[in-house]
Design a protein around this motif. Structure first.
Motif, PDB file in Angstrom:
ATOM      1  N   ASP A  81       0.832  -1.207   0.000  1.00 63.35           N
ATOM      2  CA  ASP A  81       0.000   0.000   0.000  1.00 63.35           C
ATOM      3  C   ASP A  81       0.861   1.250   0.000  1.00 63.35           C
ATOM      4  O   ASP A  81       0.521   2.272   0.613  1.00 63.35           O
ATOM      5  CB  ASP A  81      -0.956  -0.001   1.207  1.00 63.35           C
ATOM      6  N   THR A  83       2.418   4.623  -0.684  1.00 63.16           N
ATOM      7  CA  THR A  83       2.040   5.931  -1.232  1.00 63.16           C
ATOM      8  C   THR A  83       3.262   6.836  -1.076  1.00 63.16           C
ATOM      9  O   THR A  83       3.469   7.425  -0.009  1.00 63.16           O
ATOM     10  CB  THR A  83       0.822   6.515  -0.488  1.00 63.16           C
ATOM     11  N   THR A  86       3.020  10.401   0.530  1.00 61.31           N
ATOM     12  CA  THR A  86       2.314  10.477   1.817  1.00 61.31           C
ATOM     13  C   THR A  86       2.645   9.221   2.612  1.00 61.31           C
ATOM     14  O   THR A  86       1.742   8.550   3.124  1.00 61.31           O
ATOM     15  CB  THR A  86       0.797  10.626   1.624  1.00 61.31           C
ATOM     16  N   ASP A  87       3.905   8.921   2.724  1.00 59.80           N
ATOM     17  CA  ASP A  87       4.376   7.684   3.338  1.00 59.80           C
ATOM     18  C   ASP A  87       4.483   7.862   4.855  1.00 59.80           C
ATOM     19  O   ASP A  87       5.277   8.666   5.329  1.00 59.80           O
ATOM     20  CB  ASP A  87       5.737   7.319   2.752  1.00 59.80           C
ATOM     21  N   ARG A 225      -3.986  10.286   4.606  1.00 58.43           N
ATOM     22  CA  ARG A 225      -3.625   8.934   5.039  1.00 58.43           C
ATOM     23  C   ARG A 225      -3.367   9.024   6.542  1.00 58.43           C
ATOM     24  O   ARG A 225      -2.294   9.433   6.981  1.00 58.43           O
ATOM     25  CB  ARG A 225      -2.388   8.433   4.299  1.00 58.43           C
ATOM     26  N   ASP A 226      -4.376   8.670   7.354  1.00 58.21           N
ATOM     27  CA  ASP A 226      -4.282   8.885   8.796  1.00 58.21           C
ATOM     28  C   ASP A 226      -4.696   7.638   9.559  1.00 58.21           C
ATOM     29  O   ASP A 226      -4.727   6.547   9.000  1.00 58.21           O
ATOM     30  CB  ASP A 226      -5.136  10.084   9.206  1.00 58.21           C
ATOM     31  N   GLU A 229      -7.095   4.690   8.528  1.00 56.77           N
ATOM     32  CA  GLU A 229      -6.669   3.597   7.668  1.00 56.77           C
ATOM     33  C   GLU A 229      -7.487   3.473   6.395  1.00 56.77           C
ATOM     34  O   GLU A 229      -8.581   2.933   6.371  1.00 56.77           O
ATOM     35  CB  GLU A 229      -6.713   2.265   8.425  1.00 56.77           C
ATOM     36  N   ALA A 230      -6.943   3.982   5.338  1.00 51.99           N
ATOM     37  CA  ALA A 230      -7.430   3.648   3.999  1.00 51.99           C
ATOM     38  C   ALA A 230      -8.810   4.192   3.652  1.00 51.99           C
ATOM     39  O   ALA A 230      -9.552   3.567   2.909  1.00 51.99           O
ATOM     40  CB  ALA A 230      -7.410   2.132   3.800  1.00 51.99           C
ATOM     41  N   GLN A 233      -8.708   4.680   0.008  1.00 50.76           N
ATOM     42  CA  GLN A 233      -8.616   3.384  -0.658  1.00 50.76           C
ATOM     43  C   GLN A 233      -9.966   2.671  -0.672  1.00 50.76           C
ATOM     44  O   GLN A 233     -10.363   2.064  -1.680  1.00 50.76           O
ATOM     45  CB  GLN A 233      -7.564   2.519   0.038  1.00 50.76           C
ATOM     46  N   LEU A 244      -6.078  11.477  -1.930  1.00 52.99           N
ATOM     47  CA  LEU A 244      -5.439  11.723  -0.649  1.00 52.99           C
ATOM     48  C   LEU A 244      -5.133  13.214  -0.526  1.00 52.99           C
ATOM     49  O   LEU A 244      -4.587  13.820  -1.451  1.00 52.99           O
ATOM     50  CB  LEU A 244      -4.132  10.927  -0.542  1.00 52.99           C
ATOM     51  N   SER A 505      -1.420  11.366  -5.728  1.00 50.99           N
ATOM     52  CA  SER A 505      -1.977  11.259  -4.369  1.00 50.99           C
ATOM     53  C   SER A 505      -3.099  10.221  -4.316  1.00 50.99           C
ATOM     54  O   SER A 505      -4.278  10.545  -4.178  1.00 50.99           O
ATOM     55  CB  SER A 505      -2.489  12.631  -3.903  1.00 50.99           C
ATOM     56  N   TYR A 507      -3.742   5.632  -3.515  1.00 53.04           N
ATOM     57  CA  TYR A 507      -3.209   4.331  -3.127  1.00 53.04           C
ATOM     58  C   TYR A 507      -2.890   3.503  -4.373  1.00 53.04           C
ATOM     59  O   TYR A 507      -3.346   3.821  -5.478  1.00 53.04           O
ATOM     60  CB  TYR A 507      -4.239   3.575  -2.290  1.00 53.04           C
TER      61      TYR A 507
END
Length: 590
Positions: A81, A83, A86-87, A225-226, A229-230, A233, A244, A505, A507
């Motif tokens: 997953d 990104t 935004t890792d 992305r916090d 979770e997803a 996505q 994102l 931006s 997934y």
């Protein structure tokens, strides 16, 4: 030259010719040697631009880019997953201020991955639309956080091998449809085609945006992305538009006056903090006459404050601050009922004139920053005032949907070479191209293709030509190209700014079809081709497609790299049959 006795030496003419000829031969040979080294090094440089690990050479027609074949390895399983920009693994490097660590922070070139992001174990071909709106495979998005933490709010629930989406949310536990029905009663323009584009900040699993699709309203669902979770996505797995993003220190990647409506359902954005900076950004992207909808604290505080772990006095104060801030930004309270409050951004210039007075806060933005500048552009603590030269960008002045789709927007004249005629020509051109694409790729128009991206659009013509199909298109305008994204929004479509030298931006595995039109021709001087293609592979679903329309110079090189990514491609003629341009139709294998 003289003899030792001082007399000049007479040289025979032929005796001088021989050494000169020898030297000429030596110099020529040396130059050919140097030329051979240079040409060899140049070829190696071009090849290294594609990949250092060279395996075999492949002949290509004269006049086309020549590269060597390569096989890209699979990335490690912990990158399923990934990104890049935004890792979460990089968050600790950045500031906690206003959660700016969640904004885009792309890795430097030497840290870019040169591998194929793998799917999770047990990944299945996604459920097709419209069934996907209500369910998805658990193994495709194997995250239980929302299911466990929000179970009483019915965001989603796990049953067997699937996640089900009952349509609940924090502010609509009884279902999103009932919630939107009430909203439509408050905003009649949601029913008659007046409102077409919307943005949902803090979207959860995008149930609000999903419900609006059935009502003819196209929503960009936005979430970082916090710890949820997803969110994004889940939205894209369901077939609902999402990106994102977070309102923090940088402007959102959208033009000014673009959305008809903005929505926050207990999205936990502190609207009145930091001088109202977040609400100022909503003001920038909302078109004159557009609506901002808020449900949750502090709306309906009189009846809700006990459940918010606060006091009625604090909630009353928060509501009054919010109302004061919105009034100072030229919004008026439009309607309110139960947990929903609606404000409308004013169109007339009299209110905005007051912002020019000294010591006014927030002040009117000066002319130092372009209102549409939105790629790594800091949010400014001022009001972006609608440009009074535009008479037809306010919500009430636009044609209603669907007439709006093919009406030349007023802002097309701001584009270099743009005009009503150029717009209509582009519209007609893409109708012809889309018809041709459907012959080359019959999956277009079927339930095999739902999430589509036009990677370098001009006016959104490709999306407009596909409007009657059961799909949606994310229109991308390069941050280095002429700013045409405002035109895209004015015709009732959605999109974003982006620089393809960086990761998008989203997934992995979130789009069914990627389309590009001369992207490598336009950007190859800045963006290395292999990284663009690897990013396309990252965001493309297994069994997904790519339509690559390119100059003949690049087509074979793209095909070589695509083969190294385990794509199957075939080269086709354009609808015009010209030699200078070809089409690659590719499929990513599962």
């Amino acid at each position: 030259m003289k003899h030792k006795d001082g007399k000049p030496i007479s040289l025979d003419r032929n005796s001088r010719t021989v050494p000169m000829a020898i030297m000429f031969v030596v110099l020529c040979g040396f130059s050919f040697y140097l030329g051979g080294i240079f040409c060899s090094e140049k070829e190696n440089y071009v090849t290294d631009q594609v990949n250092k690990a060279v395996e075999t050479s492949k002949e290509t027609p004269a006049g086309s880019l020549q590269i060597k074949a390569v096989n890209f390895p699979e990335c490690s399983a912990d990158l399923q997953d990934y990104t890049p920009c935004t890792d979460p693994k990089r968050w600790k490097k950045y500031s906690l201020h206003r959660l700016s660590f969640m904004e885009r922070h792309c890795p430097p070139v030497f840290e870019k991955k040169e591998c194929l992001v793998p799917p999770p174990d047990g990944y299945k071909v996604p459920i097709k639309w419209p069934q996907s709106k209500n369910e998805c495979w658990y193994r495709n998005v194997p995250y239980d956080w929302i299911n466990k933490q929000k179970s009483n709010q019915h965001w989603l629930k796990k049953e067997g091998e699937k996640f089900l989406f009952p349509g609940g949310g924090t502010m609509f536990p009884n279902g999103v449809s009932e919630y939107v029905d009430l909203m439509q009663d408050l905003i009649p323009g949601m029913k008659d085609g007046t409102i077409r584009t919307a943005i949902d900040t803090g979207c959860g699993v995008a149930s609000w945006g999903g419900d609006l699709l059935d009502r003819g309203i196209l929503t960009v669902s936005l979430a970082p992305r916090d710890n949820h979770e997803a969110q994004v996505q889940f939205a894209l797995e369901r077939g609902i538009p999402a990106v994102l993003g977070i309102i923090s220190t940088q402007r959102l990647p959208f033009p000014s006056s673009s959305f008809d409506m903005a929505h926050c359902s207990r999205c936990l954005i502190p609207w009145t903090e930091f001088g109202g900076i977040y609400l100022l950004e909503i003001n920038r992207i909302l078109r004159p006459g557009g609506f901002w909808v808020l449900s949750g604290p502090p709306v309906n505080y009189e009846n809700r404050w006990r459940g918010w772990n606060t006091t009625i006095e604090d909630q009353r104060s928060d509501y009054e601050k919010l109302q004061e801030l919105l009034t100072s930004m030229c919004f008026k309270l439009y309607n309110k009922k139960d947990d929903i409050a609606v404000w409308q951004k004013l169109s007339e210039g009299s209110c905005y004139k007051k912002l020019e007075a000294p010591d006014t806060y927030p002040p009117k933005c000066d002319d130092g920053t372009e209102p549409d500048a939105a790629w790594y552009t800091p949010i400014r603590p001022c009001v972006v005032v609608p440009d009074q030269k535009y008479k037809k960008t306010s919500l009430k002045s636009l044609a209603k949907w669907p007439e709006r789709l093919h009406t030349a927007p007023e802002r097309v004249s701001d584009v270099r070479g743009g005009s009503d005629g150029a717009f209509k020509h582009d519209d007609s051109k893409w109708k012809s191209r889309a018809k041709h694409y459907k012959k080359l790729l019959p999956a277009i128009g079927t339930n095999k293709i739902r999430n589509v991206m036009d990677m370098n659009t001009l006016y959104g013509g490709f999306a407009a030509a596909l409007n009657d199909n059961p799909l949606w298109v994310m229109n991308v305008v390069s941050s280095y190209a002429p700013n045409t994204l405002a035109v895209v929004y004015d015709r009732g479509l959605i999109g974003t700014y982006h620089d393809w030298c960086e990761a998008f931006s989203t997934y992995p595995r979130t789009y069914d079809l990627l389309h590009l039109d001369g992207l490598f021709t336009a950007e190859s001087h800045r963006c290395e081709m292999k990284y663009v293609l690897l990013e396309m592979d990252r965001i493309l679903r297994p069994n997904g497609y790519a339509i690559i329309r390119e100059s003949s110079y690049y087509v074979d090189a793209v095909s070589t790299l695509a083969k190294g990514m385990k794509w199957s491609c075939h080269k086709e003629e354009t609808e015009y049959g010209v030699e200078q341009e070809k089409i690659l139709v590719c499929q990513k294998k599962l």
